[in-house]
Design a protein around this motif. Structure first.
Motif, PDB file in Angstrom:
ATOM      1  N   LYS A   1       0.839  -1.212   0.000  1.00  0.00           N
ATOM      2  CA  LYS A   1       0.000   0.000   0.000  1.00  0.00           C
ATOM      3  C   LYS A   1       0.870   1.255   0.000  1.00  0.00           C
ATOM      4  CE  LYS A   1      -4.004  -2.038   2.347  1.00  0.00           C
ATOM      5  NZ  LYS A   1      -4.656  -2.177   3.663  1.00  0.00           N
ATOM      6  N   LEU A   2       1.969   1.234   0.749  1.00  0.00           N
ATOM      7  CA  LEU A   2       2.888   2.377   0.753  1.00  0.00           C
ATOM      8  C   LEU A   2       3.514   2.565  -0.622  1.00  0.00           C
ATOM      9  CD1 LEU A   2       4.741   1.799   4.154  1.00  0.00           C
ATOM     10  CD2 LEU A   2       3.120   3.629   3.652  1.00  0.00           C
ATOM     11  N   VAL A   3       3.934   1.448  -1.237  1.00  0.00           N
ATOM     12  CA  VAL A   3       4.564   1.497  -2.560  1.00  0.00           C
ATOM     13  C   VAL A   3       3.585   2.022  -3.609  1.00  0.00           C
ATOM     14  CG1 VAL A   3       5.519   0.090  -4.437  1.00  0.00           C
ATOM     15  CG2 VAL A   3       6.251  -0.319  -2.077  1.00  0.00           C
ATOM     16  N   ASN A   4       2.320   1.609  -3.500  1.00  0.00           N
ATOM     17  CA  ASN A   4       1.321   1.952  -4.511  1.00  0.00           C
ATOM     18  C   ASN A   4       0.519   3.207  -4.184  1.00  0.00           C
ATOM     19  OD1 ASN A   4       1.915  -0.303  -6.170  1.00  0.00           O
ATOM     20  ND2 ASN A   4       0.811  -1.606  -4.739  1.00  0.00           N
ATOM     21  N   ALA A   5       0.786   3.826  -3.048  1.00  0.00           N
ATOM     22  CA  ALA A   5       0.014   5.013  -2.638  1.00  0.00           C
ATOM     23  C   ALA A   5       0.104   6.096  -3.705  1.00  0.00           C
ATOM     24  CB  ALA A   5       0.540   5.532  -1.305  1.00  0.00           C
ATOM     25  N   GLN A   6      -1.037   6.674  -4.000  1.00  0.00           N
ATOM     26  CA  GLN A   6      -1.113   7.747  -4.997  1.00  0.00           C
ATOM     27  C   GLN A   6      -1.165   9.128  -4.351  1.00  0.00           C
ATOM     28  OE1 GLN A   6      -0.980   7.068  -8.428  1.00  0.00           O
ATOM     29  NE2 GLN A   6      -0.441   5.080  -7.568  1.00  0.00           N
ATOM     30  N   SER A   7      -1.271   9.144  -3.027  1.00  0.00           N
ATOM     31  CA  SER A   7      -1.346  10.444  -2.345  1.00  0.00           C
ATOM     32  C   SER A   7      -0.585  10.387  -1.020  1.00  0.00           C
ATOM     33  CB  SER A   7      -2.801  10.819  -2.072  1.00  0.00           C
ATOM     34  OG  SER A   7      -3.326   9.999  -1.043  1.00  0.00           O
TER      35      SER A   7
END
Length: 143
Positions: free
Chosen positions: A125-131
């Motif tokens: 989730k951290l790697v893929n976070a968009q914001s």
């Protein structure tokens, strides 16, 4: 002073090597008033002594014992590198969490980060976070 705020987080960074990635994580700490400039040198020295790669695409760069004198306030920086950066031995890092701990607070901060990041899906989730807000939400326990 908050340990982690939105100004401490950089998304979608492209770096050519781990030294550059560590300098970015350290510069955030300097720019936001957590550490003096020399702390970055101590972060690079720490990396030479032992890799701060933790597994699960995560590295937690921090200073040496000598670097503690350069810490003004406890703080975190988060640098997201979606394409990854090689930390040696084929260990690819996509999330760097830079740490500066005042008065042994770094141990408490480290343990909280370890709990969040022990779940592979949280790191993803951290790697893929968009914001920035998504990262703040995931690491909110650390604050």
């Amino acid at each position: 002073m908050s340990i982690l705020k939105k100004e401490n987080i950089l998304l979608n960074q492209k770096v050519s090597n781990k030294e550059e990635a560590i300098k970015i994580a350290g510069q955030i700490l300097v720019d936001q008033g957590y550490v003096k400039e020399e702390y970055i040198t101590e972060m690079l020295k720490r990396e030479e002594l032992t890799s701060t790669y933790m597994g699960n695409y995560l590295a937690i760069p921090h200073g040496t014992e000598e670097g503690k004198a350069a810490v003004l306030h406890s703080g975190l920086s988060v640098v997201q590198v979606p394409e990854g950066v090689d930390f040696g031995n084929g260990n690819i890092v996509k999330i760097l969490i830079g740490i500066a701990g005042k008065d042994n607070e770094h141990l408490d901060i480290l343990s909280k980060i370890a709990i969040v990041c022990s779940e592979v899906e949280n790191v993803e989730k951290l790697v893929n976070a968009q914001s920035v807000e998504e990262i703040l939400q995931l690491l909110g326990e650390v604050n």
